[in-house]
Design an enzyme around this catalytic site. Sequence first.
Site, mmCIF file in Angstrom:
data_model
loop_
_atom_site.group_PDB
_atom_site.id
_atom_site.type_symbol
_atom_site.label_atom_id
_atom_site.label_comp_id
_atom_site.label_asym_id
_atom_site.label_seq_id
_atom_site.Cartn_x
_atom_site.Cartn_y
_atom_site.Cartn_z
ATOM 1 N N ASP A 413 -23.357 -13.344 34.858
ATOM 2 C CA ASP A 413 -23.140 -12.036 34.242
ATOM 3 C C ASP A 413 -24.326 -11.631 33.373
ATOM 4 O O ASP A 413 -25.100 -12.464 32.902
ATOM 5 C CB ASP A 413 -21.876 -12.104 33.379
ATOM 6 C CG ASP A 413 -21.169 -10.768 33.230
ATOM 7 O OD1 ASP A 413 -21.767 -9.726 33.585
ATOM 8 O OD2 ASP A 413 -20.019 -10.770 32.768
ATOM 9 N N GLU A 468 -12.130 -2.918 34.700
ATOM 10 C CA GLU A 468 -12.337 -3.318 33.312
ATOM 11 C C GLU A 468 -12.534 -2.112 32.390
ATOM 12 O O GLU A 468 -12.224 -2.187 31.201
ATOM 13 C CB GLU A 468 -13.531 -4.269 33.192
ATOM 14 C CG GLU A 468 -14.878 -3.634 33.482
ATOM 15 C CD GLU A 468 -16.044 -4.610 33.288
ATOM 16 O OE1 GLU A 468 -15.790 -5.829 33.211
ATOM 17 O OE2 GLU A 468 -17.189 -4.155 33.222
#
Length: 660
Positions: A413, A468
């Site tokens: 990430d 998200e």
Amino acid sequence: MKRMKNRRFCGFHILFLGLLLPYTMLGQNYSVSSPDGETVLSIANKDQLNWSVSKNGAVVIPQVVIGMEVNGVQWGNNSKLKSSTTEDVKSEFGVVVPLKNKVVKDEYNQLTLKFKEGFAIDFRVYNEGVAYRFKGLKGNEAVVKNETMKISFNPETTSLFPLEKSTYSHYERSYIPTKVDTLSNGEFCSLPVFFKNDDQTHILFSEADVYDYPNMFLNGNKGNSLITKFPKAVAKTIPQPGNRIDRNVIITEEHPYIAKTKAKRNFPWRFFVISKNDATFIEQDMVLKLSSPSKLKNEDWIKPGRVAWDWWNANNVFNVDFKSGLNTATYKYFIDFASKQGIEYVILDEGWTKSTTEILDFNPDMDVKELIRYGEQKGVGIILWCLWKPLDENMEEILDTYAGWGAKGIKVDFMQRADQYMVNSYEQIALECAKRELLVDFHGAYKPSGLRRAYPNVISYEGVKGNEHNKWSQDLTPTHNVTLPFIRMAVGPMDYTPGAMRNAHLKNHHISFERPVSIGTRAHQVAMYMVFESGLQMYCDTPSAYMKEQETTDYITQVPSTWDMIKVLHAKIGEYIAVARKNGDDWYVGAMTDTNSRDLKIDFSFLQEGTYEALIYKDGLNAGTYAEDYVLEKVEVDNQTVITAKLAKGGGWSAIIKKK
């Protein structure tokens, strides 16, 4: 897979022979047509190298001017032609992790122009679009100061424009309706980007086979044109002070070039998908067709699948006899749920490590080795989240450790960049993970551009404004959700992370970081499992919510993450989509709509002969006011059946179809 080529070499003394072929060459002008003859790419080599595209006799891209500056030489400016070669290719190849079709047909006509300055250009024309790339033919090292492309569009062309503020980005954008001629020089977008001509011809632009080279962006240029923008090669960075020092950097120094690379090489493909039929953008596979084949000798270990995910739901499990959170008991609960439902993986997201930089050590409340052992016992693999920055600083030891523990993959990430160094880092991560038989899910990432064909263990990408964002915004409208398949998903898998069990319409939606709610109906979320493509398909909500909603859970966990075949039933960008996908002997249909309710006729003629049972999940009668209202029903169908799917506003409809 079988590959057939017909290659022709053309000199200027035999140019008129081209009139008998799908190529026309006269003086410094050339044209290449698609295999079906509907699309024609016309090239002119004059002071500048430029080309245009017509489809069914109408000009759809009036002019594209291209060039590169390599080692101080301007490729494409007054360049002298040396020779030309043509090929018509009919081939096919298999896909290790198929998201549209298990076998991809690759058919095109190609013209290659070689120039005395030591470079060449390939032009390819497919039925669904056109592509080109530069090729370096001599020397040892190439310093690429810039690559230029100026695209001129027809008047009144609009774009669904993924506006960026910086090339340092998560590339999670909304697609903003924008007239091309209103874009200023400072307004630019990441790729892919979508355009609508005034005659309703639609165009998707992106790139493929990007290695050792930065990603391309498109910049406003006044009028009806856009020009390229590239991040320069990074010379120096420093950590960003504050609470993001573990993941964010400040670029303090850049080189005066975009890439320093091998001189003899193929540069990235730039491609345009062109069609009046929006279904084309869902069904095409241009990125895979234009990308390098697999570099892995053994691919048998690569197992796509479904994933129970912790971060979206903030580990909020309930009706349990332990304190939920970042601890071993909570993750054993996740593993038990995944095992019971036949879900292949569980992700340990942020919080499992001692800190976000100390990623070789556990959070003291978690025994990761025990969780991996427990998962193996239950038939569930563990995927480990990590930040890119510490991984980049100690890649081999970290990956050796994770593989040694028995992890099945990593979710890396916060890359957030698209310069040459970062592009190379993506490939290095893919390669090093493949050596250790680890899957890779890229988050904080730019869009797919071909890496997953060369390294099939690269199983999904984020680079999408996905579920998200419901934790902190109201951007994920049903309109956004039915725009994504035509743009972002058109270039590869997107880790949107569907599966919200709390659903509401916008007027009664609220933002909650720890108990997020999706916008649109429950059936809209469920249909995403058929519509959205990802080799790692997430279940974003808490296992407790899924067990509370067992009927829905038993339905969505029947849906696989890979597909043998796709057929688009209905498609209009930003309004609605309905697709049928085949896996083995079974078919799966998913339909989604924007904020308008609508009826879509689902024609089951894609089925073979015989009688089938369809398990249908659809909006309930009150889904227009209470978004969680749904109906689950079984009906008998065959290839003569037509069902009218009634979708509420922000709604969905799906079916799991099995032969009786």
